[in-house]
Design a protein around this motif. Structure first.
Motif, short mmCIF file in Angstrom:
data_model
loop_
_atom_site.label_atom_id
_atom_site.label_comp_id
_atom_site.label_asym_id
_atom_site.label_seq_id
_atom_site.Cartn_x
_atom_site.Cartn_y
_atom_site.Cartn_z
N UNK A 163 34.30 60.65 42.06
CA UNK A 163 35.69 60.22 42.15
C UNK A 163 36.55 60.84 41.06
N UNK A 164 35.95 61.09 39.90
CA UNK A 164 36.69 61.65 38.77
C UNK A 164 36.61 63.17 38.67
N UNK A 165 35.57 63.74 39.28
CA UNK A 165 35.37 65.19 39.17
C UNK A 165 36.56 66.02 39.67
N UNK A 166 37.13 65.71 40.83
CA UNK A 166 38.22 66.57 41.34
C UNK A 166 39.40 66.70 40.38
N UNK A 167 39.68 65.66 39.60
CA UNK A 167 40.82 65.71 38.69
C UNK A 167 40.49 66.33 37.35
N UNK A 168 39.19 66.60 37.09
CA UNK A 168 38.79 67.10 35.77
C UNK A 168 38.25 68.52 35.82
N UNK A 169 37.49 68.88 36.87
CA UNK A 169 36.81 70.17 36.89
C UNK A 169 37.82 71.32 36.82
N UNK A 170 37.46 72.33 36.06
CA UNK A 170 38.32 73.48 35.82
C UNK A 170 38.07 74.61 36.79
N UNK A 171 36.90 74.59 37.46
CA UNK A 171 36.58 75.61 38.44
C UNK A 171 36.87 75.05 39.82
N UNK A 172 37.82 75.63 40.53
CA UNK A 172 38.22 75.11 41.84
C UNK A 172 37.27 75.60 42.93
N UNK A 173 37.23 74.83 44.03
CA UNK A 173 36.42 75.23 45.18
C UNK A 173 34.98 74.79 45.13
N UNK A 174 34.61 74.00 44.10
CA UNK A 174 33.21 73.56 43.95
C UNK A 174 33.03 72.08 44.30
N UNK A 175 34.04 71.49 44.90
CA UNK A 175 33.96 70.06 45.19
C UNK A 175 32.77 69.74 46.09
N UNK A 176 32.63 70.54 47.16
CA UNK A 176 31.55 70.25 48.12
C UNK A 176 30.17 70.46 47.50
N UNK A 177 30.01 71.57 46.77
CA UNK A 177 28.71 71.86 46.15
C UNK A 177 28.35 70.81 45.09
N UNK A 178 29.38 70.32 44.37
CA UNK A 178 29.12 69.27 43.37
C UNK A 178 28.66 67.98 44.04
N UNK A 179 29.30 67.65 45.17
CA UNK A 179 28.90 66.43 45.90
C UNK A 179 27.47 66.57 46.42
N UNK A 180 27.15 67.73 46.98
CA UNK A 180 25.80 67.96 47.53
C UNK A 180 24.76 67.90 46.42
N UNK A 181 25.04 68.59 45.31
CA UNK A 181 24.07 68.63 44.20
C UNK A 181 23.87 67.24 43.58
N UNK A 182 24.98 66.54 43.34
CA UNK A 182 24.85 65.20 42.74
C UNK A 182 24.21 64.21 43.71
N UNK A 183 24.49 64.37 45.01
CA UNK A 183 23.86 63.50 46.01
C UNK A 183 22.35 63.72 46.03
N UNK A 184 21.93 64.99 45.95
CA UNK A 184 20.49 65.29 45.94
C UNK A 184 19.83 64.68 44.70
N UNK A 185 20.45 64.86 43.53
CA UNK A 185 19.90 64.31 42.29
C UNK A 185 19.86 62.78 42.36
N UNK A 186 20.92 62.18 42.90
CA UNK A 186 20.97 60.72 43.01
C UNK A 186 19.88 60.20 43.94
N UNK A 187 19.71 60.85 45.09
CA UNK A 187 18.68 60.44 46.05
C UNK A 187 17.29 60.58 45.44
N UNK A 188 17.08 61.68 44.69
CA UNK A 188 15.79 61.90 44.04
C UNK A 188 15.53 60.82 42.98
N UNK A 189 16.57 60.47 42.23
CA UNK A 189 16.43 59.44 41.19
C UNK A 189 16.10 58.09 41.82
N UNK A 190 16.77 57.75 42.92
CA UNK A 190 16.49 56.48 43.62
C UNK A 190 15.05 56.46 44.11
N UNK A 191 14.61 57.58 44.68
CA UNK A 191 13.25 57.66 45.21
C UNK A 191 12.22 57.53 44.08
#
Length: 391
Positions: A163-191
């Motif tokens: 929720x906070x990344x889009x307003x802070x990140x300095x490199x544009x166009x990485x919103x989708x990749x950040x969501x995918x990467x963090x979702x994978x890490x989150x799912x792995x952590x839950x597992x």
């Protein structure tokens, strides 16, 4: 899936009756492991504070560096306070296991949110998600979170960061990749967290069952040994006890103290059986046995049904003077109980007692010890019965 199974799926995976014991083991794990984790975090944050202070301009050179320095201080202080509070409360109130587990969940949640804030600071200088990755996986590895707790903690951090990344990140166009990467890490952590939690729960459960089964087996063995060494009729120790237990105790007895043995025989018992029948004879044996058991109610006294109408008593730390008093006292007790019989002049059941006291310096075997008592008993019978004689 009914509500109960759903609760087990997201929460504690076993029946509630095991929860208290398993959580006690989990608390023990958290107490010892948690201290080590906190110490590692405290040391690492101290190193980071020293490192950032040593850079040109110090920790306050730029606003971003100030934020990093403040975050290091916050994690350092919270970890130190948590470790001290947890240790203090653990030593005071170990029984409140659920309280400590919840306290640890709060700390893990804070640790993960701290990682999210550091990741947001990293985004100001690029597109680095490494802190989020290792913080989440580290928290999953040392925490004891149920599936429901894991989803709330790690899922909440995932939402907070994205929720906070889009307003802070300095490199544009990485919103989708950040969501995918963090979702994978989150799912792995839950597992990882859920699997480790369930693994620890079932490990402690198996350990508890093994311990319970061991206690049950030990209890059954004790009951069997007791049954094997107990006379069914009189509930006294039998010859097996005499040979297996008392003989060993006599061999290993190293104290410089005398030991007294008493061989007791019911007078004219065969005649009693012939006159009143075996059922009355058994009842007579039980009555005499009860008197003897009451007489030998200390740990230094052992009473055995030697065979038939004969009983053997072994008294540790009993010298000859005390043996005379005690043996005569026992004879009188049995006589004064007035177990009636009309086939003898005394009109009651009496006993003859043969006594031998092993002196401190005397070395004899159990068989010799018993034979001396037996010889004294023979003398008592020869002298008219209902009396005490010493060998």
């Amino acid at each position: 899936m009914n509500l109960e199974n759903l609760k087990k799926f997201f929460g504690f995976p076993l029946d509630k009756k095991y929860k208290e014991n398993v959580e006690r083991e989990l608390c023990n794990y958290l107490y010892h492991t948690g201290k080590i984790i906190c110490i590692i975090i405290i040391i690492s944050q101290l190193i980071m504070m020293i490192s950032i202070s040593a850079r040109d301009g110090g920790p306050f050179a730029t606003p971003r560096r100030q934020w990093y320095f403040c975050m290091y201080i916050i994690l350092f202080c919270i970890s130190l306070i948590f470790m001290l509070v947890f240790s203090y409360l653990w030593n005071k109130k170990k029984e409140h296991c659920t309280y400590y587990i919840n306290l640890w969940v709060i700390y893990v949640t804070f640790f993960c949110l701290w990682g999210c804030v550091i990741t947001l600071l990293d985004q100001l200088g690029g597109n680095d998600l490494s802190v989020f990755s290792y913080i989440m996986l580290t928290a999953a590895a040392f925490s004891v979170l149920k599936l429901g707790q894991s989803i709330i903690v790690f899922g909440g951090c995932f939402l907070f960061l994205n929720l906070l990344l889009p307003g802070i990140q300095t490199v544009s166009g990485n919103e989708f990749s950040n969501i995918v990467n963090t979702f994978f890490i989150t799912s792995l952590a839950i597992f990882i967290s859920t699997m480790l939690y369930r693994s620890r729960v079932f490990t402690y459960y198996d350990k508890m069952l093994i311990h319970q089964q061991y206690e049950e087996i030990s209890h059954m063995n004790n009951l069997l040994n007791l049954k094997v060494m107990t006379d069914d009729l009189t509930k006294m120790n039998n010859r097996r006890y005499l040979e297996d237990v008392l003989q060993k105790k006599l061999k290993t007895h190293t104290k410089q103290e005398p030991i007294t043995g008493m061989m007791i025989d019911i007078d004219y018992f065969k005649q009693f059986n012939d006159t009143y029948g075996h059922q009355k004879g058994d009842y007579c044996l039980q009555n005499i046995a009860k008197v003897i058991l009451d007489f030998t109610n200390s740990e230094n006294s052992h009473a055995i049904r030697y065979g038939g109408e004969e009983f053997f008593i072994c008294l540790f730390n009993c010298d000859e003077e005390n043996a005379k008093l005690k043996s005569e006292y026992l004879r009188k007790i049995i006589e004064y109980c007035n177990f009636e019989r009309d086939d003898v002049p005394s009109k009651c059941v009496t006993v003859s007692i043969g006594v031998h006291t092993k002196k401190v310096e005397e070395l004899i075997t159990l068989n010799e010890f018993i034979s001396y008592c037996d010889k004294a008993l023979y003398i008592a019978k020869e002298q008219g019965r209902n009396r005490v004689e010493f060998y």
